[in-house]
Structure formats: structure tokens, C-alpha cells
Design a protein around this motif. Sequence first.
Motif, PDB file in Angstrom:
ATOM      1  N   ILE A  73       0.871  -1.176   0.000  1.00  0.00           N
ATOM      2  CA  ILE A  73       0.000   0.000   0.000  1.00  0.00           C
ATOM      3  C   ILE A  73       0.906   1.223   0.000  1.00  0.00           C
ATOM      4  CG2 ILE A  73      -1.834   1.243   1.208  1.00  0.00           C
ATOM      5  CD1 ILE A  73      -2.403  -1.463   2.684  1.00  0.00           C
ATOM      6  N   HIS A  74       0.718   2.104  -0.975  1.00  0.00           N
ATOM      7  CA  HIS A  74       1.606   3.250  -1.102  1.00  0.00           C
ATOM      8  C   HIS A  74       0.811   4.547  -1.026  1.00  0.00           C
ATOM      9  CE1 HIS A  74       5.198   5.452  -2.123  1.00  0.00           C
ATOM     10  NE2 HIS A  74       4.616   6.011  -3.169  1.00  0.00           N
ATOM     11  N   LEU A  75       1.251   5.449  -0.140  1.00  0.00           N
ATOM     12  CA  LEU A  75       0.660   6.778  -0.017  1.00  0.00           C
ATOM     13  C   LEU A  75       1.616   7.778  -0.653  1.00  0.00           C
ATOM     14  CD1 LEU A  75      -0.356   6.626   3.779  1.00  0.00           C
ATOM     15  CD2 LEU A  75      -1.615   5.749   1.795  1.00  0.00           C
ATOM     16  N   GLU A  76       1.108   8.599  -1.549  1.00  0.00           N
ATOM     17  CA  GLU A  76       2.009   9.543  -2.208  1.00  0.00           C
ATOM     18  C   GLU A  76       1.377  10.912  -2.373  1.00  0.00           C
ATOM     19  OE1 GLU A  76       3.046   7.910  -5.993  1.00  0.00           O
ATOM     20  OE2 GLU A  76       1.105   8.341  -6.913  1.00  0.00           O
ATOM     21  N   LEU A  77       2.151  11.910  -1.996  1.00  0.00           N
ATOM     22  CA  LEU A  77       1.792  13.290  -2.303  1.00  0.00           C
ATOM     23  C   LEU A  77       2.286  13.612  -3.704  1.00  0.00           C
ATOM     24  CD1 LEU A  77       2.629  15.252   0.978  1.00  0.00           C
ATOM     25  CD2 LEU A  77       0.360  14.890  -0.009  1.00  0.00           C
ATOM     26  N   VAL A  78       1.419  14.192  -4.503  1.00  0.00           N
ATOM     27  CA  VAL A  78       1.782  14.582  -5.866  1.00  0.00           C
ATOM     28  C   VAL A  78       1.547  16.083  -6.016  1.00  0.00           C
ATOM     29  CG1 VAL A  78       1.271  12.311  -6.817  1.00  0.00           C
ATOM     30  CG2 VAL A  78      -0.533  14.026  -6.718  1.00  0.00           C
ATOM     31  N   LYS A  79       2.142  16.659  -7.034  1.00  0.00           N
ATOM     32  CA  LYS A  79       2.027  18.107  -7.214  1.00  0.00           C
ATOM     33  C   LYS A  79       0.703  18.516  -7.837  1.00  0.00           C
ATOM     34  CE  LYS A  79       7.001  19.058  -7.529  1.00  0.00           C
ATOM     35  NZ  LYS A  79       8.090  19.618  -8.363  1.00  0.00           N
ATOM     36  N   LYS A  80       0.109  17.609  -8.611  1.00  0.00           N
ATOM     37  CA  LYS A  80      -1.081  18.021  -9.348  1.00  0.00           C
ATOM     38  C   LYS A  80      -1.981  16.833  -9.622  1.00  0.00           C
ATOM     39  CE  LYS A  80      -2.430  20.840 -13.354  1.00  0.00           C
ATOM     40  NZ  LYS A  80      -1.938  21.575 -14.564  1.00  0.00           N
ATOM     41  N   LEU A  81      -3.289  17.090  -9.497  1.00  0.00           N
ATOM     42  CA  LEU A  81      -4.310  16.143  -9.932  1.00  0.00           C
ATOM     43  C   LEU A  81      -5.284  16.888 -10.843  1.00  0.00           C
ATOM     44  CD1 LEU A  81      -5.279  14.294  -6.603  1.00  0.00           C
ATOM     45  CD2 LEU A  81      -3.896  13.378  -8.460  1.00  0.00           C
ATOM     46  N   ARG A  82      -6.070  16.132 -11.581  1.00  0.00           N
ATOM     47  CA  ARG A  82      -7.076  16.787 -12.429  1.00  0.00           C
ATOM     48  C   ARG A  82      -8.121  17.507 -11.592  1.00  0.00           C
ATOM     49  NH1 ARG A  82      -9.295  12.282 -16.389  1.00  0.00           N
ATOM     50  NH2 ARG A  82      -9.099  11.085 -14.458  1.00  0.00           N
ATOM     51  N   ALA A  83      -8.388  17.018 -10.387  1.00  0.00           N
ATOM     52  CA  ALA A  83      -9.368  17.649  -9.511  1.00  0.00           C
ATOM     53  C   ALA A  83      -8.865  19.009  -9.039  1.00  0.00           C
ATOM     54  CB  ALA A  83      -9.647  16.749  -8.321  1.00  0.00           C
ATOM     55  N   GLN A  84      -9.792  19.846  -8.597  1.00  0.00           N
ATOM     56  CA  GLN A  84      -9.471  21.220  -8.260  1.00  0.00           C
ATOM     57  C   GLN A  84      -9.289  21.475  -6.770  1.00  0.00           C
ATOM     58  OE1 GLN A  84      -8.934  23.565 -10.745  1.00  0.00           O
ATOM     59  NE2 GLN A  84      -9.087  21.695 -11.988  1.00  0.00           N
ATOM     60  N   THR A  85      -9.776  20.584  -5.896  1.00  0.00           N
ATOM     61  CA  THR A  85      -9.744  20.853  -4.463  1.00  0.00           C
ATOM     62  C   THR A  85      -8.633  20.084  -3.765  1.00  0.00           C
ATOM     63  OG1 THR A  85     -11.203  19.052  -3.759  1.00  0.00           O
ATOM     64  CG2 THR A  85     -12.262  21.055  -4.575  1.00  0.00           C
ATOM     65  N   GLY A  86      -8.192  20.610  -2.624  1.00  0.00           N
ATOM     66  CA  GLY A  86      -7.146  19.953  -1.850  1.00  0.00           C
ATOM     67  C   GLY A  86      -7.598  18.667  -1.191  1.00  0.00           C
ATOM     68  N   GLU A  87      -8.902  18.428  -1.148  1.00  0.00           N
ATOM     69  CA  GLU A  87      -9.410  17.201  -0.549  1.00  0.00           C
ATOM     70  C   GLU A  87      -9.537  16.061  -1.554  1.00  0.00           C
ATOM     71  OE1 GLU A  87     -12.316  17.051   2.636  1.00  0.00           O
ATOM     72  OE2 GLU A  87     -12.746  19.168   2.256  1.00  0.00           O
ATOM     73  N   ALA A  88      -9.200  16.304  -2.789  1.00  0.00           N
ATOM     74  CA  ALA A  88      -9.323  15.283  -3.827  1.00  0.00           C
ATOM     75  C   ALA A  88      -8.275  14.184  -3.632  1.00  0.00           C
ATOM     76  CB  ALA A  88      -9.175  15.915  -5.200  1.00  0.00           C
ATOM     77  N   TYR A  89      -8.581  13.012  -4.180  1.00  0.00           N
ATOM     78  CA  TYR A  89      -7.642  11.893  -4.118  1.00  0.00           C
ATOM     79  C   TYR A  89      -7.879  10.963  -5.301  1.00  0.00           C
ATOM     80  CZ  TYR A  89     -11.570   9.044  -2.542  1.00  0.00           C
ATOM     81  OH  TYR A  89     -12.773   8.388  -2.475  1.00  0.00           O
ATOM     82  N   VAL A  90      -6.882  10.137  -5.582  1.00  0.00           N
ATOM     83  CA  VAL A  90      -6.997   9.046  -6.547  1.00  0.00           C
ATOM     84  C   VAL A  90      -6.626   7.763  -5.820  1.00  0.00           C
ATOM     85  CG1 VAL A  90      -6.116   8.046  -8.678  1.00  0.00           C
ATOM     86  CG2 VAL A  90      -6.470  10.524  -8.523  1.00  0.00           C
ATOM     87  N   LEU A  91      -7.494   6.765  -5.927  1.00  0.00           N
ATOM     88  CA  LEU A  91      -7.283   5.474  -5.274  1.00  0.00           C
ATOM     89  C   LEU A  91      -7.287   4.376  -6.327  1.00  0.00           C
ATOM     90  CD1 LEU A  91      -7.206   3.475  -2.846  1.00  0.00           C
ATOM     91  CD2 LEU A  91      -9.707   3.719  -2.710  1.00  0.00           C
ATOM     92  N   THR A  92      -6.194   3.628  -6.396  1.00  0.00           N
ATOM     93  CA  THR A  92      -6.085   2.504  -7.327  1.00  0.00           C
ATOM     94  C   THR A  92      -5.820   1.233  -6.520  1.00  0.00           C
ATOM     95  OG1 THR A  92      -5.164   3.955  -9.030  1.00  0.00           O
ATOM     96  CG2 THR A  92      -4.911   1.587  -9.343  1.00  0.00           C
TER      97      THR A  92
END
Length: 539
Positions: free
Chosen positions: A82-101
Motif C-alpha cells: 500500500i503506497h501513499l504519495e503526495l503529488v504536485k497536481k491532480l485533475r481535480a481542483q480541491t485539496g481534498e481530492a484523491y486518486v485510489l487505485t
Amino acid sequence: MKFLYFSIYMLIGMAALAQPCPIIPQPNSAKAITEEFTLTEGTVISYNGVEIQPLANFLQADLLKSVGQTAIIGKLRVSGGIHLELVKKLRAQTGEAYVLTVGRKGTTISATSSHGLFNGINSFLQLIRLGQKNAGKKTIRIAGWEINDEPRFEWRGILLDESRHFFGMSTVKELLDWMAFYKLNKFHWHLTDEPAWRIEIKSYPKLTQVGSTGSFDDPLAPANYYTQEQIKEIVAYAGARFIDVIPEIDMPGHAAAANRAYPAFSGGGSSKHPEFTFNPGLDTTYRYLSSILREADALFPSNMVHIGGDEVSFGNEKWNSILEVKKLMNSQRLRDLIAVEHYFSARMADTLYKLNNKVLLWDEAADTNLPRDKTQIFWWRHDHPEQLKKALDKGFATVLCPRLPFYFDFKQDSTQRYGRTWGKAFVSLDKLYGFNLNDLQLSEKQQSHILGVQAGIWTEFIPSKAKLQYMLFPRITALAETGWTQDARKDLQNFYNRVAMHSRLYREAGIYYYERQNPKLTPEPLTPEQITDPARAQQ
């Protein structure tokens, strides 16, 4: 034979793709994939920044608590982990957004902020707890998913009234846990009102020595309140779950408990609401309340304090005969008691502004001219839509919490014996889930000032933890989805199906919850009157 294997493979794949996503609130985008993730003893949780190590620790602890699995914290990403990663940019606009795979090679949760990662962690924990397939005592398998998600509203809150009935540290922490699980992020803590004062103020010790006795049912109930150290503990516990804690200290009305302790600051009341108000004509009243607010400011880092401002007319009739109030009206050219009320609110708001706090008030304050950038309005009177539109037209940031359908002290259906109604109206699960901004007939500009939604757990009819659970579950799920999910993604039957899945979690947690399908089989907990009067218990 090859054709048979291919057919079986295709059927398995189609079944996986057809399954509904069990997460509440419903994600913006959730795609099932024909893979499975395997959680075992020793599964590695890795992360890509020291600032998010506490999130890895949180996930590790929750997996142990919820499904009994012992994961390992590691800095290096490994296959199947299980890997948690901070990224610089997502397609979403809010800071609460996430991508889960979630898949065969492992689980990855990505976000631009720690809050976003925390939201993704809770979605992953829901998948683990709801979709687990035991392949052995130490192995759990769950279906694969690709999820892209972000909230609809910034403010997704719950108010808990502890003045009328006190619940204590463990119950509040459990509520915060479930709020985090469902991605609710604002805890509005109603700590003062007529029955009792529940927050320690060291400069005025009688507020708890005298004012904390009693409850809505029993004016002689033993003293109960939160010490400042306990409040700090609750605030830290909530902060670790990305929940802001906002205290409510009612003024100038709903002040009876405070006035029992310090009657010199009372502005009187009415026959139904004795000693209901503070005296707005005394400078000492403002110094007294300012001192209280300064101590509260030091306890709550949210930089938001709710000062009520509602229902003052219930007990301000004596203001007309108080000499100091008459002098105030003459000196400040205040034409009536409403103007006195607004003067009071402005002075107390100014104290909080100087402490770099935003001031939060109920929708009566839409009639004031407080600064828009420092003030938030809570629209609670569903029968006064004009107050909502007035607040929005003035540019106040506004939270929607109308009694119908956001007050959880209301009955859930006609079989429920104790609770509020509005005429014959209840607050059922489907009505809360079906709340839609379009029904309010607001312009696009007006909607731009809406911060979000909030439920109110007022406790006149909620004297026990069991009743609190009964009124909260499963309505908390409809609140969460109303605050998070876009209307176009909402589907009532799909929601009901997911709530049925989550009911298993409530049973496992020992929660006394309302069963929508069989309300008569889930009788509500006894009230204090029923407990003390066996005859009433049979009603």
C-alpha cells in the motif's frame, strides 16, 4: 477447453465490472477492474514524504483495529503493498481530492494534500471492511477499483448539542471516528445553553461549578462539563482526522445556565425562558463575555467561534425596563430591541475579529451588517427562505442546515414515538438524501456563497448514547453523500443498497441503529421518563 476457460474468465470479469462501488459517500468516478488486492500479515505501507508518515501510522492502526491485520510501515514501495504519495497536481481542483487505485500489484493513494490522502485512506478502509473475502486466517482479498474523487462542498458538518444532555469524551470520539469514515470535516460543538454550561472557563469558575449542573430532563442532574485539558484532547483527536472543531457559546440569548452562575450579567427572561439573556446595557457584560471568548480562542485552533444570536425574542422583554439598556438605546440611537440585539452582536463579533476568528451566527444575523469576509451564516429556519436569500444576497458565506431535512432530533417515520415533527413532517433517510439546491430556487451567484451542509443533533429528545446512535445511524450516510456527491451521481436505490451493506459495520460496532426496512423491529431506546415510570415504558 480453451473456449470454456475464456468464457469463465469473461464471466468473472463482467461480474467484477458490474458490481456497485460500496463507498459512502459515492465517489465522483469509480471503475471496477478485473483484479484483486490481497492484504496479508506483513503487507507494507509505504509513503513518499516524512510529513505523511502519521497517515501511514493511522492506516496501520485502523487495519489492526478493524480487520485484525498487522501491516508494516516501510519507506520503500514494494509490489503488493500500500503506497501513499503526495503529488504536485491532480485533475481535480480541491485539496481534498484523491486518486485510489486497488489492484493485483498493490494499492496506491495519491493526493496533493494530506487531507486528500486521508480521504482516500477512508475510502480504502471502507473497501477493506465491506468487501473482504477471507482466503485464510491471515489473508483478506478485495476487488480492484480505480477511483477519482473530490467533494462537492467545502463544509460537511455535524452539530452535537451537549448542553441539554451530556455524552462525554468517549462518545464524542466515536462520533468523530464515524465522521472521518464518511468524510465529514466540521464538528460544531454546542456547549452552552439554558440547561447547562459545559466548557471550563478558568477566569469564571462558577460557570462550571454552578452552571454545569442539570440537563434538559432534570435540573438537578450532577455537574458535567469538559475541562480545558479534555477539550484540547478532543480538538487534537479531531485534528488528526482533519476535522475542525467549532465551539458554540450562545449569546445574547440561551444564557440561563451562565446567568445561574453569574446573575449580575443577566438581562432577564420570560415566564417560559427565565433569565434567558445577557444584559446588553452593561459594559461589564461585554468584558465578561470577551474574557470567556479569549479563553475559548486559545482552546480551538479552527479560528471560528459560533456565538448563536438566535431566538433572542424568547426572553428579552425585560430589556425594555432595564435602565442601562434604555441609556444604551438613547446613546447609540437604537430604535428597538432588534437594534439592541444587533449592537450586541457587533460588539461581541469585534472581540472575535481582533482574535483573528471568523464569527458564526444563526440566520437571524442575516439582518445585520457584519463584515462579509469575517462572518458566516447558518440557515436553520426552513420556513424562512427569505433569510437564506438575504444572507446570500449580502454575500455572507452560508451553511445550509434547515430543520427539514437536516435536524436529527426529528422523527424518522410515523412509527417513532419520541422526537420532533413539523406538522406531520419527519426527517426520513430519503428526504435527507434527496435534498437538492434546485428546490431552493437560487441564482448561480447566490449558490456561489454556499459553503456546504450540516446536520444538527439537538438533544431535547436524545437523553442517552443509544438514542443518539439511533437518531444518527444511518442518517449520517445521507448527510455525507449530500455534502460530497454531485446530484447527477446520486441514485436513491443504489444508496439504499450501500446503506444495507454498511449496516453490517454498525452491527459489528454494537451500534443501536434505525432499520429503515423494518422500523417496528427496531424500537427506539427508552427515554428517561419511561425508565423511571414502568407504565410509560409500555406505551
